[in-house]
Each structure stands twice: as C-alpha cells, then as structure tokens.
Write a protein that holds these residues in place. Structure first.
Motif, PDB file in Angstrom:
ATOM      1  N   ALA A   1       3.078  12.513  -8.506  1.00  0.00           N
ATOM      2  CA  ALA A   1       3.419  13.877  -8.092  1.00  0.00           C
ATOM      3  C   ALA A   1       4.815  14.307  -8.536  1.00  0.00           C
ATOM      4  O   ALA A   1       5.022  15.454  -8.937  1.00  0.00           O
ATOM      5  CB  ALA A   1       3.281  14.021  -6.587  1.00  0.00           C
ATOM      6  N   GLY A   2       5.776  13.410  -8.485  1.00  0.00           N
ATOM      7  CA  GLY A   2       7.143  13.762  -8.908  1.00  0.00           C
ATOM      8  C   GLY A   2       7.201  14.163 -10.367  1.00  0.00           C
ATOM      9  O   GLY A   2       7.858  15.139 -10.733  1.00  0.00           O
ATOM     10  N   GLY A   3       6.506  13.435 -11.212  1.00  0.00           N
ATOM     11  CA  GLY A   3       6.476  13.763 -12.632  1.00  0.00           C
ATOM     12  C   GLY A   3       5.762  15.066 -12.913  1.00  0.00           C
ATOM     13  O   GLY A   3       6.209  15.866 -13.747  1.00  0.00           O
TER      14      GLY A   3
ATOM     15  N   VAL B   1       9.143   6.848  -9.489  1.00  0.00           N
ATOM     16  CA  VAL B   1       9.513   6.771  -8.078  1.00  0.00           C
ATOM     17  C   VAL B   1       8.316   7.094  -7.192  1.00  0.00           C
ATOM     18  O   VAL B   1       8.013   6.354  -6.245  1.00  0.00           O
ATOM     19  CB  VAL B   1      10.696   7.717  -7.760  1.00  0.00           C
ATOM     20  CG1 VAL B   1      10.890   7.882  -6.266  1.00  0.00           C
ATOM     21  CG2 VAL B   1      11.964   7.209  -8.416  1.00  0.00           C
ATOM     22  N   SER B   2       7.618   8.189  -7.479  1.00  0.00           N
ATOM     23  CA  SER B   2       6.484   8.555  -6.629  1.00  0.00           C
ATOM     24  C   SER B   2       5.353   7.531  -6.738  1.00  0.00           C
ATOM     25  O   SER B   2       4.669   7.257  -5.754  1.00  0.00           O
ATOM     26  CB  SER B   2       5.985   9.967  -6.945  1.00  0.00           C
ATOM     27  OG  SER B   2       5.531  10.059  -8.268  1.00  0.00           O
ATOM     28  N   TYR B   3       5.170   6.930  -7.908  1.00  0.00           N
ATOM     29  CA  TYR B   3       4.159   5.882  -8.060  1.00  0.00           C
ATOM     30  C   TYR B   3       4.482   4.693  -7.158  1.00  0.00           C
ATOM     31  O   TYR B   3       3.604   4.127  -6.507  1.00  0.00           O
ATOM     32  CB  TYR B   3       4.072   5.426  -9.513  1.00  0.00           C
ATOM     33  CG  TYR B   3       3.074   4.314  -9.732  1.00  0.00           C
ATOM     34  CD1 TYR B   3       1.733   4.610  -9.900  1.00  0.00           C
ATOM     35  CD2 TYR B   3       3.478   2.987  -9.767  1.00  0.00           C
ATOM     36  CE1 TYR B   3       0.807   3.597 -10.093  1.00  0.00           C
ATOM     37  CE2 TYR B   3       2.566   1.971  -9.960  1.00  0.00           C
ATOM     38  CZ  TYR B   3       1.228   2.283 -10.115  1.00  0.00           C
ATOM     39  OH  TYR B   3       0.313   1.285 -10.303  1.00  0.00           O
TER      40      TYR B   3
ATOM     41  N   THR C   1       0.472   4.409  -2.316  1.00  0.00           N
ATOM     42  CA  THR C   1      -0.448   3.269  -2.286  1.00  0.00           C
ATOM     43  C   THR C   1      -1.631   3.547  -3.209  1.00  0.00           C
ATOM     44  O   THR C   1      -1.860   4.695  -3.600  1.00  0.00           O
ATOM     45  CB  THR C   1      -0.960   3.040  -0.855  1.00  0.00           C
ATOM     46  OG1 THR C   1      -1.686   4.203  -0.438  1.00  0.00           O
ATOM     47  CG2 THR C   1       0.190   2.779   0.111  1.00  0.00           C
ATOM     48  N   PRO C   2      -2.402   2.536  -3.543  1.00  0.00           N
ATOM     49  CA  PRO C   2      -3.565   2.739  -4.412  1.00  0.00           C
ATOM     50  C   PRO C   2      -4.613   3.700  -3.839  1.00  0.00           C
ATOM     51  O   PRO C   2      -5.450   4.203  -4.572  1.00  0.00           O
ATOM     52  CB  PRO C   2      -4.149   1.331  -4.553  1.00  0.00           C
ATOM     53  CG  PRO C   2      -2.999   0.419  -4.327  1.00  0.00           C
ATOM     54  CD  PRO C   2      -2.141   1.109  -3.309  1.00  0.00           C
ATOM     55  N   GLU C   3      -4.560   3.984  -2.554  1.00  0.00           N
ATOM     56  CA  GLU C   3      -5.512   4.924  -1.948  1.00  0.00           C
ATOM     57  C   GLU C   3      -5.233   6.375  -2.334  1.00  0.00           C
ATOM     58  O   GLU C   3      -6.097   7.235  -2.188  1.00  0.00           O
ATOM     59  CB  GLU C   3      -5.507   4.804  -0.413  1.00  0.00           C
ATOM     60  CG  GLU C   3      -6.111   3.526   0.106  1.00  0.00           C
ATOM     61  CD  GLU C   3      -5.132   2.350   0.041  1.00  0.00           C
ATOM     62  OE1 GLU C   3      -3.914   2.570   0.171  1.00  0.00           O
ATOM     63  OE2 GLU C   3      -5.597   1.217  -0.153  1.00  0.00           O
ATOM     64  N   HIS C   4      -4.042   6.654  -2.820  1.00  0.00           N
ATOM     65  CA  HIS C   4      -3.700   8.018  -3.228  1.00  0.00           C
ATOM     66  C   HIS C   4      -4.373   8.348  -4.562  1.00  0.00           C
ATOM     67  O   HIS C   4      -4.663   7.467  -5.370  1.00  0.00           O
ATOM     68  CB  HIS C   4      -2.189   8.177  -3.364  1.00  0.00           C
ATOM     69  CG  HIS C   4      -1.469   8.173  -2.061  1.00  0.00           C
ATOM     70  ND1 HIS C   4      -1.015   7.019  -1.460  1.00  0.00           N
ATOM     71  CD2 HIS C   4      -1.133   9.185  -1.231  1.00  0.00           C
ATOM     72  CE1 HIS C   4      -0.425   7.317  -0.325  1.00  0.00           C
ATOM     73  NE2 HIS C   4      -0.480   8.630  -0.161  1.00  0.00           N
ATOM     74  N   SER C   5      -4.564   9.635  -4.791  1.00  0.00           N
ATOM     75  CA  SER C   5      -5.167  10.081  -6.049  1.00  0.00           C
ATOM     76  C   SER C   5      -4.173   9.908  -7.201  1.00  0.00           C
ATOM     77  O   SER C   5      -2.988   9.660  -6.992  1.00  0.00           O
ATOM     78  CB  SER C   5      -5.569  11.551  -5.947  1.00  0.00           C
ATOM     79  OG  SER C   5      -4.416  12.368  -5.861  1.00  0.00           O
ATOM     80  N   PHE C   6      -4.691  10.063  -8.417  1.00  0.00           N
ATOM     81  CA  PHE C   6      -3.840   9.965  -9.609  1.00  0.00           C
ATOM     82  C   PHE C   6      -2.706  10.981  -9.541  1.00  0.00           C
ATOM     83  O   PHE C   6      -1.546  10.653  -9.808  1.00  0.00           O
ATOM     84  CB  PHE C   6      -4.689  10.188 -10.865  1.00  0.00           C
ATOM     85  CG  PHE C   6      -3.903  10.191 -12.133  1.00  0.00           C
ATOM     86  CD1 PHE C   6      -3.514   8.999 -12.724  1.00  0.00           C
ATOM     87  CD2 PHE C   6      -3.532  11.385 -12.740  1.00  0.00           C
ATOM     88  CE1 PHE C   6      -2.772   8.994 -13.899  1.00  0.00           C
ATOM     89  CE2 PHE C   6      -2.794  11.388 -13.908  1.00  0.00           C
ATOM     90  CZ  PHE C   6      -2.417  10.182 -14.486  1.00  0.00           C
TER      91      PHE C   6
END
Length: 95
Positions: free
Chosen positions: A66-68, A50-52, A56-61
């Motif tokens: 983050a949810g996981g 869900v968080s993925y 957007t691709p600009e966010h860090s890994f």
C-alpha cells in the motif's frame, strides 16, 4: 536576432500520463525533473518495503504494498499536473 533561447517542445500530457501510470517517476523524467522522479521511485520502493514488512500474508497484494501504491498515485498526479502546466505555457509562447 532574438535573445530568447529556443526551448524544446514538451511532451504532451497524454504521453506523460501513460508513461507515469506504468512507471513510477518516469513522468517526472519526461518533464525534465529527473531528480524528482528518482526521489519518487525510491520513496515508492521504500514505502512498499515498509508496508510489506508491517503486514501479514493474510493481507491482499495491494494491502501488502500500500505504501508504494500511494506514492505511485502521488507521482502520477504530480507528473500529469506538471505536464499540463508545461504544455499550456509552451502553447501560449509558441501558439
């Protein structure tokens, strides 16, 4: 004879903590809570997905999953707390 059923020695909290840090839900499995561990693992995968999809691709890994990572941290703390509790009970009864 005693009416007490011999219960197996629980895993040490350090071992449970090391396993739980690497594999979401496996700490619960070592504590004898397989259903809870499976629930934690599937919840972590679901919230990571869900968080993925919400980022957007600009966010860090870490930001993308983050949810996981949040559920992984909760599962780690839960497994370690239960392991410490089980270890203290076993030591009290067999010490």
């Amino acid at each position: 004879m005693t009416d007490r059923i011999a219960e197996p020695r629980p895993y040490r909290p350090l071992i449970v903590g090391i396993v739980a840090a690497g594999l979401t839900g496996m700490g619960q499995v070592l504590n004898g809570q397989a259903g809870r561990g499976l629930m934690m693992a599937f919840t972590a995968l679901s919230l990571a997905w869900v968080s993925y999809n919400l980022t957007t691709p600009e966010h860090s890994f870490v930001g993308r999953y983050a949810g996981g990572f949040m559920i992984h941290a909760i599962a780690f703390m839960d497994a370690l707390r239960e392991a410490k509790f089980r270890w203290q009970i076993w030591q009290r009864d067999h010490g």
